[in-house]
Design an enzyme around this catalytic site. Sequence first.
Site, PDB file in Angstrom:
ATOM      1  N   ASP A  58       3.652 -16.238  17.846  1.00 14.87           N
ATOM      2  CA  ASP A  58       3.330 -16.266  16.426  1.00 14.87           C
ATOM      3  C   ASP A  58       2.095 -17.142  16.175  1.00 14.87           C
ATOM      4  O   ASP A  58       1.962 -18.215  16.773  1.00 14.87           O
ATOM      5  CB  ASP A  58       4.544 -16.840  15.675  1.00 14.87           C
ATOM      6  CG  ASP A  58       4.515 -16.474  14.208  1.00 14.87           C
ATOM      7  OD1 ASP A  58       5.362 -15.672  13.785  1.00 14.87           O
ATOM      8  OD2 ASP A  58       3.630 -16.990  13.485  1.00 14.87           O
ATOM      9  N   LEU A  83       1.256  -9.629   7.407  1.00 17.59           N
ATOM     10  CA  LEU A  83       2.159  -8.609   6.851  1.00 17.59           C
ATOM     11  C   LEU A  83       1.368  -7.834   5.806  1.00 17.59           C
ATOM     12  O   LEU A  83       0.530  -8.407   5.113  1.00 17.59           O
ATOM     13  CB  LEU A  83       3.384  -9.286   6.224  1.00 17.59           C
ATOM     14  CG  LEU A  83       4.204 -10.172   7.169  1.00 17.59           C
ATOM     15  CD1 LEU A  83       5.352 -10.853   6.419  1.00 17.59           C
ATOM     16  CD2 LEU A  83       4.743  -9.375   8.359  1.00 17.59           C
ATOM     17  N   LYS A  84       1.668  -6.520   5.654  1.00 15.19           N
ATOM     18  CA  LYS A  84       0.751  -5.710   4.843  1.00 15.19           C
ATOM     19  C   LYS A  84       1.412  -4.723   3.881  1.00 15.19           C
ATOM     20  O   LYS A  84       0.723  -3.889   3.297  1.00 15.19           O
ATOM     21  CB  LYS A  84      -0.196  -4.950   5.762  1.00 15.19           C
ATOM     22  CG  LYS A  84       0.526  -3.968   6.683  1.00 15.19           C
ATOM     23  CD  LYS A  84      -0.418  -2.985   7.344  1.00 15.19           C
ATOM     24  CE  LYS A  84       0.355  -1.964   8.143  1.00 15.19           C
ATOM     25  NZ  LYS A  84      -0.450  -0.932   8.737  1.00 15.19           N
ATOM     26  N   SER A 124      -9.237  -7.027   2.433  1.00 12.52           N
ATOM     27  CA  SER A 124      -8.916  -5.701   1.907  1.00 12.52           C
ATOM     28  C   SER A 124      -9.611  -5.472   0.582  1.00 12.52           C
ATOM     29  O   SER A 124      -9.831  -6.419  -0.193  1.00 12.52           O
ATOM     30  CB  SER A 124      -7.403  -5.634   1.697  1.00 12.52           C
ATOM     31  OG  SER A 124      -7.068  -4.522   0.910  1.00 12.52           O
ATOM     32  N   TYR A 149       0.966  -9.414  -1.772  1.00 12.14           N
ATOM     33  CA  TYR A 149       0.137  -9.074  -0.606  1.00 12.14           C
ATOM     34  C   TYR A 149      -1.344  -9.262  -0.945  1.00 12.14           C
ATOM     35  O   TYR A 149      -2.080  -9.956  -0.239  1.00 12.14           O
ATOM     36  CB  TYR A 149       0.389  -7.631  -0.143  1.00 12.14           C
ATOM     37  CG  TYR A 149      -0.669  -7.137   0.827  1.00 12.14           C
ATOM     38  CD1 TYR A 149      -0.750  -7.664   2.108  1.00 12.14           C
ATOM     39  CD2 TYR A 149      -1.621  -6.191   0.433  1.00 12.14           C
ATOM     40  CE1 TYR A 149      -1.749  -7.239   2.995  1.00 12.14           C
ATOM     41  CE2 TYR A 149      -2.610  -5.763   1.304  1.00 12.14           C
ATOM     42  CZ  TYR A 149      -2.673  -6.288   2.584  1.00 12.14           C
ATOM     43  OH  TYR A 149      -3.661  -5.881   3.449  1.00 12.14           O
ATOM     44  N   LYS A 153      -4.266 -12.113   0.410  1.00 10.54           N
ATOM     45  CA  LYS A 153      -5.606 -11.839   0.957  1.00 10.54           C
ATOM     46  C   LYS A 153      -6.654 -12.604   0.148  1.00 10.54           C
ATOM     47  O   LYS A 153      -7.585 -13.198   0.710  1.00 10.54           O
ATOM     48  CB  LYS A 153      -5.909 -10.333   0.918  1.00 10.54           C
ATOM     49  CG  LYS A 153      -5.102  -9.513   1.900  1.00 10.54           C
ATOM     50  CD  LYS A 153      -5.556  -9.772   3.325  1.00 10.54           C
ATOM     51  CE  LYS A 153      -4.652  -9.099   4.346  1.00 10.54           C
ATOM     52  NZ  LYS A 153      -4.871  -9.561   5.716  1.00 10.54           N
ATOM     53  N   PHE A 218       1.845  10.814  -6.032  1.00 14.45           N
ATOM     54  CA  PHE A 218       2.133   9.872  -7.116  1.00 14.45           C
ATOM     55  C   PHE A 218       1.128  10.023  -8.259  1.00 14.45           C
ATOM     56  O   PHE A 218       0.160   9.274  -8.342  1.00 14.45           O
ATOM     57  CB  PHE A 218       2.100   8.432  -6.590  1.00 14.45           C
ATOM     58  CG  PHE A 218       3.152   8.145  -5.537  1.00 14.45           C
ATOM     59  CD1 PHE A 218       4.439   8.645  -5.637  1.00 14.45           C
ATOM     60  CD2 PHE A 218       2.842   7.357  -4.425  1.00 14.45           C
ATOM     61  CE1 PHE A 218       5.406   8.375  -4.673  1.00 14.45           C
ATOM     62  CE2 PHE A 218       3.800   7.070  -3.458  1.00 14.45           C
ATOM     63  CZ  PHE A 218       5.083   7.593  -3.582  1.00 14.45           C
ATOM     64  N   GLY A 294       1.432  -0.019 -10.184  1.00 19.53           N
ATOM     65  CA  GLY A 294       0.385  -0.851  -9.576  1.00 19.53           C
ATOM     66  C   GLY A 294      -0.782  -0.061  -9.004  1.00 19.53           C
ATOM     67  O   GLY A 294      -1.781  -0.651  -8.595  1.00 19.53           O
ATOM     68  N   ASP A 295      -0.681   1.294  -8.932  1.00 20.80           N
ATOM     69  CA  ASP A 295      -1.788   2.083  -8.374  1.00 20.80           C
ATOM     70  C   ASP A 295      -2.974   2.149  -9.333  1.00 20.80           C
ATOM     71  O   ASP A 295      -2.788   2.155 -10.555  1.00 20.80           O
ATOM     72  CB  ASP A 295      -1.333   3.517  -8.079  1.00 20.80           C
ATOM     73  CG  ASP A 295      -0.782   3.675  -6.674  1.00 20.80           C
ATOM     74  OD1 ASP A 295      -0.831   2.695  -5.911  1.00 20.80           O
ATOM     75  OD2 ASP A 295      -0.321   4.785  -6.347  1.00 20.80           O
TER      76      ASP A 295
END
Length: 336
Positions: A58, A83-84, A124, A149, A153, A218, A294-295
Site C-alpha cells: 500500500d 480509488l475511482k 481527472s 472522488y 482529486k 442515462f 451528478g452527470d
Amino acid sequence: MKVLVTGGMGYIGSHTCVQMIEEGIEPVIVDNLCNSKEAVLTRIHELTGVTPVFYQGDIRDRELLARIFNEHRIGSVIHFAGLKAVGESVEKPLEYYDNNVHGTLVLVDAMKTAGVTSLVFSSSATVYGDPDIMPITESTATGQVTNPYGRSKFMVEECLRDIQLAIPEFSITLLRYFNPVGAHPSGKMGEDPQGIPNNLMPFIAQVAVGRREYLSVFGDDYPTPDGTGVRDYIHVMDLADGHIAALKSVGETAGLHIFNLGTGQGSSVLEMVGAFSEACGYEIAFQICPRRAGDIAECWADTQKANELLGWKARFTVSEMAQDTWRWQSNNPQGY
Ligand code: NAD
Ligand code: UDP
C-alpha cells in the site's frame, strides 16, 4: 531510468508500464491489488518479454515506500494508485480521502526523504465540474466538484501545488484525463472492472459479450445533438504515451505542469453504442433511462497545450477504441 509506478497493475498503469518498457524505461510497480489482479504481470511479460519488479503493498505504508526507494534508484514517480468509483465515494468518503489524499501525502513525503523530485499525478477532468464553455482548457476554473472522488482529486491537486511552491526543485505534473477507454491492440490487456461497471465502455463491452442484457442510456434529453451525454473518449494507449511524453518533456523541469489528456473530440453515448455495434458485428441492446445524478451534458478537452508542449497528440479514433475493447473483451469474457 527506473520509474516507480504506483497502481501499475491497474487499467491505465498496466498499459503505461508496457509502453514504458517499449521505450526502455524500467517500471517498478507498487500496488495493493485492491482493484487489480496479479495476472497482469504475466500479460506484461507476454507483451514485452519483461516482468517488472512488483511490490504488493500500500502507498500508505511508509516503511514499504522507504524500502523501495532504498532498493532502487528511482528517477521519477507516476502515481496512478487510488480509488475511482464516483458512487462508492459518496458512500465511503473516509476511504476515498484516506486512500487518495492521505496516500498521496505519504508518497510525496517518502519521495522528499529519498530525494526523488519528479512526480506525474493521475488527475481527472472531473476537477473542472460542469463548465459553461467548451472545450475545456487547463485554465478553466477547477474545484466545482460534485462528489468525494472528484473532491479528492481536486484536493490532491491543491496539496501538490502548495508542496511544489514550498519545495521549488520538485517537478510536479498534473495530467487531467478525459474518458479513458480501449485496450491494448493485442487483446491481452484491458479494463477489468470488478462488479457492475460504472463506466460506459466496459458496460457496453459486457453487453456485447453476453454478461449483461442491455445498456441503460442515462438520459436522452440533454442539450446535445442526439440528446445523450457527450464525452471526450481517449484510447488508453494514447493516454499511456501521454505519460511518457510528460516524463520526457517536463519530468525533469522544476515547476508545476498541468495538461489535459483528451482527443479534443466529443462523442455521444449513442455514437459510442454505434461504434461498438460496428466493431462486434451486432446491435448493442439499450434502453433509454432517466439521467444519472451528478452527470453533466457535455465535456471535451482543448488539447493544444499538450500537443505543443509535450509534443503528444492522441492518434486513435473512436472506432479503434471500440475494436480494441471488443478484442480484449471477446478474448477475455470474464476479464483476467
Ligand atoms: P484502476 O483501479 O484500474 O487502477 C488503480 C490501481 O491502484 C489498482 O491496481 C489498485 O489495486 C491500486 N491501488 C488503489 N489504492 C492503492 C493503494 N492505497 N496502494 C497501492 N495500490 C493501490 O484505475 P485506473 O482506471 O487505472 O485509474 C488510475 C488512476 O487514474 C486513478 O488515480 C484514477 O482516479 C485516475 N483516473 C482514471 C480515470 C478512468 O476513467 N479510468 C479517469 C480519470 C482519472
Ligand atoms: N452512461 C450511460 N450508461 C452507463 C454508463 C454511462 O448512459 O451505463 C453515460 C453517462 O451518462 C455519460 C457517459 O455515458 O454521459 C460517460 O459516462 P462514464 O461513467 O463512462 O464517464 P463520466 O464522464 O461520467 O466519468
